[in-house]
Design a protein around this motif. Structure first.
Motif, PDB file in Angstrom:
ATOM      1  N   HIS A  44       0.814  -1.219   0.000  1.00  0.00           N
ATOM      2  CA  HIS A  44       0.000   0.000   0.000  1.00  0.00           C
ATOM      3  C   HIS A  44       0.853   1.277   0.000  1.00  0.00           C
ATOM      4  O   HIS A  44       0.321   2.380   0.063  1.00  0.00           O
ATOM      5  N   LYS A  45       2.168   1.140  -0.112  1.00  0.00           N
ATOM      6  CA  LYS A  45       3.075   2.283  -0.154  1.00  0.00           C
ATOM      7  C   LYS A  45       3.622   2.429  -1.572  1.00  0.00           C
ATOM      8  O   LYS A  45       3.867   1.441  -2.255  1.00  0.00           O
ATOM      9  N   ASN A  46       3.795   3.679  -2.019  1.00  0.00           N
ATOM     10  CA  ASN A  46       4.340   3.905  -3.363  1.00  0.00           C
ATOM     11  C   ASN A  46       5.091   5.234  -3.400  1.00  0.00           C
ATOM     12  O   ASN A  46       4.927   6.081  -2.524  1.00  0.00           O
ATOM     13  N   ILE A  47       5.909   5.404  -4.427  1.00  0.00           N
ATOM     14  CA  ILE A  47       6.768   6.583  -4.522  1.00  0.00           C
ATOM     15  C   ILE A  47       5.970   7.875  -4.683  1.00  0.00           C
ATOM     16  O   ILE A  47       6.354   8.914  -4.144  1.00  0.00           O
ATOM     17  N   ASN A  48       4.843   7.827  -5.390  1.00  0.00           N
ATOM     18  CA  ASN A  48       4.052   9.055  -5.565  1.00  0.00           C
ATOM     19  C   ASN A  48       3.499   9.557  -4.237  1.00  0.00           C
ATOM     20  O   ASN A  48       3.550  10.753  -3.949  1.00  0.00           O
ATOM     21  N   ASP A  49       2.960   8.655  -3.429  1.00  0.00           N
ATOM     22  CA  ASP A  49       2.470   9.055  -2.106  1.00  0.00           C
ATOM     23  C   ASP A  49       3.629   9.491  -1.207  1.00  0.00           C
ATOM     24  O   ASP A  49       3.477  10.410  -0.401  1.00  0.00           O
ATOM     25  N   CYS A  50       4.774   8.858  -1.354  1.00  0.00           N
ATOM     26  CA  CYS A  50       5.954   9.239  -0.586  1.00  0.00           C
ATOM     27  C   CYS A  50       6.349  10.683  -0.910  1.00  0.00           C
ATOM     28  O   CYS A  50       6.608  11.487  -0.006  1.00  0.00           O
ATOM     29  N   ILE A  51       6.377  11.022  -2.191  1.00  0.00           N
ATOM     30  CA  ILE A  51       6.726  12.389  -2.614  1.00  0.00           C
ATOM     31  C   ILE A  51       5.695  13.382  -2.074  1.00  0.00           C
ATOM     32  O   ILE A  51       6.058  14.441  -1.567  1.00  0.00           O
ATOM     33  N   THR A  52       4.419  13.028  -2.164  1.00  0.00           N
ATOM     34  CA  THR A  52       3.364  13.900  -1.635  1.00  0.00           C
ATOM     35  C   THR A  52       3.564  14.123  -0.141  1.00  0.00           C
ATOM     36  O   THR A  52       3.445  15.242   0.362  1.00  0.00           O
ATOM     37  N   TYR A  53       3.881  13.051   0.584  1.00  0.00           N
ATOM     38  CA  TYR A  53       4.116  13.152   2.018  1.00  0.00           C
ATOM     39  C   TYR A  53       5.315  14.060   2.312  1.00  0.00           C
ATOM     40  O   TYR A  53       5.260  14.923   3.200  1.00  0.00           O
ATOM     41  N   ILE A  54       6.395  13.886   1.564  1.00  0.00           N
ATOM     42  CA  ILE A  54       7.586  14.726   1.757  1.00  0.00           C
ATOM     43  C   ILE A  54       7.229  16.199   1.549  1.00  0.00           C
ATOM     44  O   ILE A  54       7.569  17.059   2.369  1.00  0.00           O
ATOM     45  N   LEU A  55       6.551  16.502   0.446  1.00  0.00           N
ATOM     46  CA  LEU A  55       6.217  17.893   0.132  1.00  0.00           C
ATOM     47  C   LEU A  55       5.309  18.519   1.187  1.00  0.00           C
ATOM     48  O   LEU A  55       5.494  19.673   1.582  1.00  0.00           O
ATOM     49  N   ASN A  56       4.324  17.761   1.656  1.00  0.00           N
ATOM     50  CA  ASN A  56       3.433  18.273   2.697  1.00  0.00           C
ATOM     51  C   ASN A  56       4.181  18.482   4.015  1.00  0.00           C
ATOM     52  O   ASN A  56       3.942  19.460   4.719  1.00  0.00           O
ATOM     53  N   THR A  57       5.079  17.582   4.343  1.00  0.00           N
ATOM     54  CA  THR A  57       5.868  17.712   5.570  1.00  0.00           C
ATOM     55  C   THR A  57       6.771  18.944   5.488  1.00  0.00           C
ATOM     56  O   THR A  57       6.865  19.720   6.436  1.00  0.00           O
ATOM     57  N   VAL A  58       7.407  19.122   4.349  1.00  0.00           N
ATOM     58  CA  VAL A  58       8.269  20.290   4.145  1.00  0.00           C
ATOM     59  C   VAL A  58       7.445  21.571   4.259  1.00  0.00           C
ATOM     60  O   VAL A  58       7.858  22.532   4.909  1.00  0.00           O
ATOM     61  N   GLN A  59       6.281  21.579   3.633  1.00  0.00           N
ATOM     62  CA  GLN A  59       5.420  22.769   3.670  1.00  0.00           C
ATOM     63  C   GLN A  59       4.990  23.091   5.105  1.00  0.00           C
ATOM     64  O   GLN A  59       4.982  24.253   5.513  1.00  0.00           O
ATOM     65  N   LYS A  60       4.656  22.077   5.875  1.00  0.00           N
ATOM     66  CA  LYS A  60       4.228  22.292   7.267  1.00  0.00           C
ATOM     67  C   LYS A  60       5.351  22.881   8.115  1.00  0.00           C
ATOM     68  O   LYS A  60       5.103  23.665   9.021  1.00  0.00           O
TER      69      LYS A  60
END
Length: 138
Positions: free
Chosen positions: A33-49
């Motif tokens: 259930h894990k994939n690189i696209n969701d990983c990138i989205t998570y990274i970007l949201n974490t950075v933004q926060k």
């Protein structure tokens, strides 16, 4: 999502290398259930926060690993942005040779243009010939 492709490849390469050398992470990295696209989205949201525009490689990679390690994690919404990746370019021997040839040609062209420009400044401008008066014209 329009993140920089190089960013995605950089993260994916790091995670693949880490999974190859770390058996515990390899298990997390293979979660269906894990994939690189969701990983990138998570990274970007974490950075933004966090509200910071610059992160070290280790900080970004640790966010990516955290995404895969955590079972239930809020990914966030997709973010349309461009990501800059500072990296060292590894050139093949052929690419290095071509780069040298290109650089020498560029220097040659620039030098020629400078010499031509300098010679045009040094050469006095030719004036249109003035008609000369003749004694017989009167």
């Amino acid at each position: 999502m329009k993140t920089t492709d190089h960013f995605r490849r950089t993260i994916q390469a790091y995670l693949g290398k880490r999974a190859a050398s770390d058996e515990l992470f390899a298990v997390s990295f293979q979660k269906p259930h894990k994939n690189i696209n969701d990983c990138i989205t998570y990274i970007l949201n974490t950075v933004q926060k966090r509200g910071c525009n610059g992160f070290t490689d280790d900080e970004v990679f640790s966010i990516a690993v955290h995404y895969y390690d955590e079972e239930s994690i809020e990914i966030g919404k997709e973010i349309n942005c461009k990501v800059l990746v500072n990296h060292t370019v590894e050139l093949t021997q052929e690419e290095r040779e071509q780069a040298k040839v290109d650089a020498l040609k560029r220097i040659e062209n620039e030098t020629y243009a400078k010499i031509k420009q300098q010679s045009q400044r040094a050469t006095p401008k030719k004036h249109e010939p003035q008609p000369q008066a003749s004694l017989f014209d009167f």
